[in-house]
Scaffold this motif. Structure first.
Motif, PDB file in Angstrom:
ATOM      1  N   MET A 107      69.824  63.419  80.443  1.00 58.60           N
ATOM      2  CA  MET A 107      68.887  62.265  80.306  1.00 58.60           C
ATOM      3  C   MET A 107      69.493  61.578  81.508  1.00 58.60           C
ATOM      4  SD  MET A 107      67.023  59.904  77.580  1.00 58.60           S
ATOM      5  CE  MET A 107      68.203  60.530  76.207  1.00 58.60           C
ATOM      6  N   ALA A 153      65.977  56.794  75.020  1.00 56.04           N
ATOM      7  CA  ALA A 153      66.412  58.197  74.441  1.00 56.04           C
ATOM      8  C   ALA A 153      64.895  59.058  73.854  1.00 56.04           C
ATOM      9  CB  ALA A 153      67.107  57.612  72.920  1.00 56.04           C
ATOM     10  N   ASP A 154      63.936  58.271  73.473  1.00 52.29           N
ATOM     11  CA  ASP A 154      62.820  58.591  72.908  1.00 52.29           C
ATOM     12  C   ASP A 154      61.993  59.269  74.172  1.00 52.29           C
ATOM     13  OD1 ASP A 154      61.915  56.292  73.705  1.00 52.29           O
ATOM     14  OD2 ASP A 154      60.925  55.963  71.992  1.00 52.29           O
ATOM     15  N   ALA A 198      62.286  61.652  76.359  1.00 47.95           N
ATOM     16  CA  ALA A 198      62.211  63.352  76.663  1.00 47.95           C
ATOM     17  C   ALA A 198      61.401  63.651  75.706  1.00 47.95           C
ATOM     18  CB  ALA A 198      63.708  63.678  76.515  1.00 47.95           C
ATOM     19  N   ALA A 199      61.543  63.020  74.232  1.00 50.06           N
ATOM     20  CA  ALA A 199      60.697  63.484  73.172  1.00 50.06           C
ATOM     21  C   ALA A 199      59.134  63.273  73.565  1.00 50.06           C
ATOM     22  CB  ALA A 199      61.150  62.859  71.890  1.00 50.06           C
ATOM     23  N   ALA A 200      58.926  62.194  74.124  1.00 49.22           N
ATOM     24  CA  ALA A 200      57.475  62.018  74.518  1.00 49.22           C
ATOM     25  C   ALA A 200      56.894  62.780  75.586  1.00 49.22           C
ATOM     26  CB  ALA A 200      57.277  60.477  74.858  1.00 49.22           C
ATOM     27  N   GLN A 225      57.914  65.888  75.926  1.00 41.95           N
ATOM     28  CA  GLN A 225      57.994  67.271  75.260  1.00 41.95           C
ATOM     29  C   GLN A 225      56.596  67.234  74.505  1.00 41.95           C
ATOM     30  OE1 GLN A 225      59.490  70.053  75.909  1.00 41.95           O
ATOM     31  NE2 GLN A 225      60.500  69.018  77.501  1.00 41.95           N
ATOM     32  N   LEU A 226      56.247  66.148  73.738  1.00 38.67           N
ATOM     33  CA  LEU A 226      55.104  66.233  73.003  1.00 38.67           C
ATOM     34  C   LEU A 226      53.819  66.441  73.905  1.00 38.67           C
ATOM     35  CD1 LEU A 226      53.652  65.311  70.175  1.00 38.67           C
ATOM     36  CD2 LEU A 226      53.871  63.256  70.902  1.00 38.67           C
TER      37      LEU A 226
END
Length: 66
Positions: A1, A7-8, A10-12, A14-15
């Motif tokens: 990253m 931190a969130d 990458a998760a967003a 991917q979603l």
């Protein structure tokens, strides 16, 4: 990253990549202007996206969300 990236993030991302259908981006005022640009960027990079002005949603524009 990347340094300084939340931190969130990458998760967003991917979603969004895993979604079927369109990404609806909503906002009002200056944040709405920025979100409209985000929606345009998503659409131009292959992610179907629409901008919804939050106050216009109650006047019929909410019908575009399916």
């Amino acid at each position: 990253m990347a340094k300084g990236m939340p931190a969130d993030f990458a998760a967003a991302a991917q979603l969004i990549l895993g979604l079927e259908g369109r990404v609806i981006v909503a906002g009002i005022g200056k944040s709405g202007h920025i979100r409209r640009k985000i929606s345009t960027t998503l659409a131009s990079t292959g992610t179907p996206s629409d901008f919804l002005h939050a106050s216009a949603a109650s006047n019929g524009d909410l019908g575009m969300v399916t």
